[in-house]
Enzyme design. Structure first.
Site, short mmCIF file in Angstrom:
data_model
loop_
_atom_site.label_atom_id
_atom_site.label_comp_id
_atom_site.label_asym_id
_atom_site.label_seq_id
_atom_site.Cartn_x
_atom_site.Cartn_y
_atom_site.Cartn_z
CG HIS A 153 -0.33 0.02 2.53
ND1 HIS A 153 -1.02 0.39 3.67
CD2 HIS A 153 0.93 -0.28 2.95
CE1 HIS A 153 -0.23 0.32 4.71
NE2 HIS A 153 0.97 -0.09 4.31
CG HIS A 154 4.04 2.09 2.15
ND1 HIS A 154 3.23 2.95 2.87
CD2 HIS A 154 4.49 1.15 3.03
CE1 HIS A 154 3.21 2.56 4.14
NE2 HIS A 154 3.95 1.47 4.25
CB CYS A 155 3.81 0.71 -4.55
SG CYS A 155 4.46 0.92 -6.21
CD GLN A 195 -0.59 8.54 4.94
OE1 GLN A 195 0.37 8.96 5.58
NE2 GLN A 195 -1.12 9.23 3.94
CG ASN A 197 2.27 6.50 1.17
OD1 ASN A 197 2.36 5.32 1.52
ND2 ASN A 197 3.29 7.17 0.68
#
Length: 298
Positions: A153-155, A195, A197
């Site tokens: 979920h950071h990509c 988070q 992001n």
């Protein structure tokens, strides 16, 4: 007709193996032994456990919940699959070992030839990404599905980080929007300690996607711009414990589903919320994590 077609009756998307037929005898649980990242011990230089996916499957087999024959074998996402979301420029940058070393936060990778980095690091991540896309279609067909890996979920479409090189959550949702009739609204419930992001940046101006994100406010990535995409933002303090955590999950997940009725729900289940995790900074018990997985996957 399960796949969307254009006005001339032609499929509007590229050919992909990821939406192939799955035998009904298989549980909608997606995995491949290639998920695990192991290469000369370099994976141990990061506190993220790059072999946890195989450990989960081994436990489930030992407890006789699954066998090799009744789970779905993930397929590697191809470049064409990845281009549904990613830019060509970003995928080209992954051919530089320095870029991958930065994304995975494993500095010694920069000294390795890129063909080794592709084989030992990026191929497992592409296979997990394919697994997430496959799980999205399986969830529509069966009512639920789990990819044992993924959750990067950071990509976002044009940049990686935090051990996340491919935007599998964005890809799974966009595949569904483009290819499956009746899927036009999605809700992401992201309960990783960090988070999310990446998918937030990707869906910043997309009103079809409703994002709930509950995370430790004091840790990586602290992406203020991406927070603008969160419809229900729940920022937790260090050491948040079970009762407060469960209360907030119930309040905001039910609230989200009252605000919008999605056609698909993507639950990102981060084990880094567990008490003692070196990265998450929260104090959640295994019992609560188990309860969340049961509740949000049904």
């Amino acid at each position: 007709m399960s796949q969307k077609e254009d006005s001339e009756g032609k499929r509007s998307s590229h050919h992909t193996e990821l939406y192939g037929s799955i035998p009904r005898t298989c549980l909608p649980i997606v995995f491949h032994p290639d998920y695990n990242i192991t290469f000369m011990g370099l994976e141990k230089l990061h506190p993220f456990d790059a072999g946890k996916w195989g450990k989960v499957i081994r436990f489930l087999k030992e407890e006789q919940f699954i066998t090799d024959g009744n789970i779905v074998e993930a397929l590697e996402a191809t470049e064409e699959d990845l281009l549904v979301v990613h830019t060509k420029r970003y995928l080209s940058r992954l051919k530089w070992s320095l870029v991958v070393a930065t994304i995975t936060e494993i500095p010694p990778l920069l000294f390795l030839p890129n063909f080794l980095v592709q084989r030992k690091v990026l191929r497992p991540l592409r296979t997990q990404t394919g697994g997430t896309i496959m799980a999205g279609k399986l969830a529509v067909d069966r009512g639920w599905a789990i990819n044992v890996g993924g959750g990067f979920h950071h990509c976002s479409s044009d940049r990686g980080g935090g051990f996340c090189a491919y935007a599998d959550i964005t890809l799974a949702i966009k595949f569904l929007f483009e290819r499956v009739e009746g899927i036009s609204r999605a809700t992401i419930i992201d309960l990783d300690a960090h988070q999310g992001n990446g998918h937030e940046r990707d869906f910043m101006d997309d009103r079809r996607v409703f994002i709930v994100d509950m995370y430790n406010r004091y840790i990586y990535p602290g992406d203020g711009y991406a927070k603008r995409a969160i419809k229900r933002k729940v920022e937790l303090d260090w050491g948040t414990e079970d009762s407060e955590y469960l209360q907030k999950v119930e309040l905001h997940s039910e609230g989200a589903l009252n605000e919008v009725r999605p056609d698909i729900i993507v639950y990102n289940a981060g084990t880094d919320i567990l008490d003692g995790d070196p990265l998450g900074g929260l104090s959640i018990s295994p019992q609560v994590l188990y309860l969340l997985c049961l509740t949000l996957n049904i």
